[in-house]
Design an enzyme around this catalytic site. Sequence first.
Site, PDB file in Angstrom:
ATOM      1  N   GLU A  79     -58.264  47.733  -2.449  1.00  0.00           N
ATOM      2  CA  GLU A  79     -59.556  47.303  -1.907  1.00  0.00           C
ATOM      3  C   GLU A  79     -59.461  47.463  -0.403  1.00  0.00           C
ATOM      4  O   GLU A  79     -58.706  46.763   0.262  1.00  0.00           O
ATOM      5  CB  GLU A  79     -59.854  45.856  -2.299  1.00  0.00           C
ATOM      6  N   CYS A 131     -64.604  43.182   5.392  1.00  0.00           N
ATOM      7  CA  CYS A 131     -64.678  44.593   5.016  1.00  0.00           C
ATOM      8  C   CYS A 131     -66.087  44.991   4.611  1.00  0.00           C
ATOM      9  O   CYS A 131     -66.438  46.173   4.681  1.00  0.00           O
ATOM     10  CB  CYS A 131     -63.685  44.904   3.906  1.00  0.00           C
TER      11      CYS A 131
END
Length: 492
Positions: free
Chosen positions: A243, A277
């Site tokens: 991720e 993110c």
Amino acid sequence: MTLWINGDWITGQGASRVKRNPVSGEVLWQGNDADAAQVGQACRAARAAFPRWARLSFAERQAVVERFAGLLERNKGELTAIIARETGKPRWEAATELTAMINKIAISIKAYHVRTGEQRSEMPDGAASLRHRPHGVLAVFGPYNFPGHLPNGHIVPALLAGNTIIFKPSELTPWSGEAVMRLWQQAGLPPGVLNLVQGGCETGQALSALEDLDGLLFTGSANTGYQLHRQLSGQPEKILALEMGGNNPLIIDEVADIDAAVHLTIQSAFVTAGQRCTCARRVLLKSGAQGDAFLARLVAVSQRLTPGNWDDEPQPFIGGLISEQAAQQVFTAWQQLEAMGGRTLLAPRLLQAGTSLLTPGIIEMTGVAGVPDEEVFGPLLRVWRYDSFEEAIRMANNTRFGLSCGLVSPEREKFDQLLLEARAGIVNWNKPLTGAASTAPFGGIGASGNHRPSAWYAADYCAWPMASLESDSLTLPATLNPGLDFSDEVVR
């Protein structure tokens, strides 16, 4: 003693490390990295602990995890302060991280049964069964922006599935990593089931290079994720869940309530000082007077955002970045964009030398060629104008990343079009890009990663499926395939 291996706290044999508060400079943690030999020691401990842990009933593993959840609840205040002091984020935001950590555990337990539990289908001559089995020894790499919550999204599902773990927190948040491991110890986790190795690049490389590793679960930057992918290439027997980051677009189309749109944009771009993110890195703004009004209001409100220390009262919206170096990198990125021809609408400011306090920046890049497709991990927002919605979607997809994408518009039809054409794992409508639910997949495509490290979907990569055809007795079929002869006659 800051490493936890096979149930014992030991001193690292690698380089010394000091962690300071990124704003005040206060020393928070001191220790030594794990060297390669200690990383190997942690792996052997995890391998030795695996058979017994995997053979426990799910209820027994669940009981340990639920004791950990109770300890999180009882130690919420202390752990909130540790995370806030170490990351620089305000207390209020660190508290939300603890809440997410706790809530994710119950969701992970339910997800195990729904997504990776056992299923049985009766057949005329037996049954078809589906079971799931743990991979074995997994490495978990944690990020610094959510040093409790995000590693927790890997660790809890992996333990529930029966895996054993070697955990390396970010070298920028060793204190948070250690504090969480001490709660796992109090929860009664058997020795070797979860091991902590502190360190930076050298420790991480030693961990990912272990031959006796069954998989690696990573949350962090695309650059590091790419390195791990290359390192594990040619090893299909190892699960690799990545991720990573994003160059995330937020499309501002028609706006009925400008202040509401500005609030959504600030929540998308500047919360956590831009260190999520999923943060919006690009605003794609429809050309025209309404877009001009939105942009003017966005600048006016954003310039009031003054970062402060974690415990300031009243609490600031944002704190410092993770380090002085990180703040300087964002500031340098703004200078480079301006040198390329960008038009600064709000200049970021480094508030105090020696600290990570950085105010938000906004720069318009419309018409500028060659803008790097990179994630600037901090409070820097770039703006482009568009004329048609089709152009906006093309601009949104013009990235190697594919994590999050958002649309501000009253028109459902445009959102439906975006859902069909967007290349992103998270696509929101009139909601901040930074909002996430542990019951939904969290992750993206392209350079943003592969699997989905949330409580619900993490179950998918923490165990492998085993299919079985079963019968409690063996009988000869009444009808045989052509060419088979089971008669008593002797063939001459």
